[in-house]
Design a protein around this motif. Structure first.
Motif, PDB file in Angstrom:
ATOM      1  N   LEU A  78       0.819  -1.211   0.000  1.00  0.00           N
ATOM      2  CA  LEU A  78       0.000   0.000   0.000  1.00  0.00           C
ATOM      3  C   LEU A  78       0.853   1.262   0.000  1.00  0.00           C
ATOM      4  N   ASN A  81       2.282   1.871  -3.501  1.00  0.00           N
ATOM      5  CA  ASN A  81       1.249   2.374  -4.398  1.00  0.00           C
ATOM      6  C   ASN A  81       0.882   3.815  -4.060  1.00  0.00           C
ATOM      7  N   ALA A  82       0.774   4.135  -2.774  1.00  0.00           N
ATOM      8  CA  ALA A  82       0.430   5.505  -2.372  1.00  0.00           C
ATOM      9  C   ALA A  82       1.527   6.482  -2.788  1.00  0.00           C
ATOM     10  N   GLU A  85       1.195   7.055  -6.596  1.00  0.00           N
ATOM     11  CA  GLU A  85       0.056   7.925  -6.909  1.00  0.00           C
ATOM     12  C   GLU A  85       0.328   9.367  -6.489  1.00  0.00           C
ATOM     13  N   ALA A  86       0.976   9.532  -5.337  1.00  0.00           N
ATOM     14  CA  ALA A  86       1.264  10.885  -4.838  1.00  0.00           C
ATOM     15  C   ALA A  86       2.250  11.610  -5.746  1.00  0.00           C
ATOM     16  N   ALA A 105      -2.146  10.585  -2.144  1.00  0.00           N
ATOM     17  CA  ALA A 105      -1.629   9.495  -1.308  1.00  0.00           C
ATOM     18  C   ALA A 105      -2.733   8.881  -0.464  1.00  0.00           C
ATOM     19  N   GLY A 106      -3.628   9.695   0.055  1.00  0.00           N
ATOM     20  CA  GLY A 106      -4.704   9.188   0.894  1.00  0.00           C
ATOM     21  C   GLY A 106      -5.892   8.634   0.131  1.00  0.00           C
ATOM     22  N   HIS A 108      -6.089   6.485  -2.483  1.00  0.00           N
ATOM     23  CA  HIS A 108      -6.038   5.064  -2.829  1.00  0.00           C
ATOM     24  C   HIS A 108      -5.671   4.178  -1.638  1.00  0.00           C
ATOM     25  N   LEU A 109      -5.767   4.728  -0.462  1.00  0.00           N
ATOM     26  CA  LEU A 109      -5.438   3.980   0.747  1.00  0.00           C
ATOM     27  C   LEU A 109      -6.727   3.480   1.390  1.00  0.00           C
ATOM     28  N   LEU A 115      -2.697   7.197   7.129  1.00  0.00           N
ATOM     29  CA  LEU A 115      -1.569   7.837   6.467  1.00  0.00           C
ATOM     30  C   LEU A 115      -0.738   8.568   7.502  1.00  0.00           C
ATOM     31  N   ILE A 131       6.257   8.817   1.647  1.00  0.00           N
ATOM     32  CA  ILE A 131       4.983   8.496   2.286  1.00  0.00           C
ATOM     33  C   ILE A 131       5.240   7.565   3.462  1.00  0.00           C
ATOM     34  N   ILE A 133       3.062   5.113   6.221  1.00  0.00           N
ATOM     35  CA  ILE A 133       1.767   4.506   6.549  1.00  0.00           C
ATOM     36  C   ILE A 133       1.937   3.717   7.833  1.00  0.00           C
TER      37      ILE A 133
END
Length: 159
Positions: A78, A81-82, A85-86, A105-106, A108-109, A115, A131, A133
């Motif tokens: 995750l 991926n975040a 995307e960010a 970032a948030g 697709h979480l 986060l 990022i 998490i």
């Protein structure tokens, strides 16, 4: 059979043993009871249940550790991926890159993962995203104070 309640089958083979009655024969109740008791002491019925009861804490602890390791691995996925995307959102953002970065970032979480720190500094033509998490403890929603961090970089597409 005799009148004394003895049976030749339960007699002592050597002849006149202890606990017997006339002629070394044992009483049916006394000899059978003793034999059943001795057999019961050597019997292993219920042994599997006892061993399972003893091993149950070890089995449960192993299952909990494997589940926690699975949650940590999924959190790594995750976080990666975040971060991707960010940094993509920050690279194409026209205005505030940090706001676009944090929002993407948030987005697709999953809701159970929280986060942590989000930063998207720009270094020349390169945009970076860092990022963090939080790792859930056994169930998503209960976090432990350990952050999984991910880093991604992309070239700016707009000024």
């Amino acid at each position: 059979m005799s009148d004394l309640g003895t049976d030749a089958r339960y007699g002592d083979r050597e002849g006149g043993g202890e606990g017997g009655t006339a002629g070394g024969l044992r009483t049916r109740a006394g000899g059978l009871w003793a034999r059943r008791w001795r057999a019961r002491l050597r019997d292993d019925r219920g042994q599997v249940a006892v061993e399972f009861t003893g091993m149950l804490p070890v089995i449960l602890a192993t299952a909990v550790l494997l589940w926690q390791a699975t949650l940590i691995g999924y959190t790594f996925s995750l976080a990666g991926n975040a971060a991707d995307e960010a940094v993509r959102a920050a690279a194409v953002a026209d205005g505030d890159r940090n706001a676009a970065c944090a929002q993407a970032a948030g987005e697709h979480l999953p809701g159970s993962w929280s986060l942590g720190d989000v930063s998207c500094p720009a270094d020349g033509d390169l945009v970076n995203a860092d990022i963090g998490i939080n790792v859930p403890l056994l169930f998503p929603g209960f976090d432990i104070p350990v952050d999984i961090t991910a880093h991604a970089s992309a070239v700016k597409e707009s000024d």
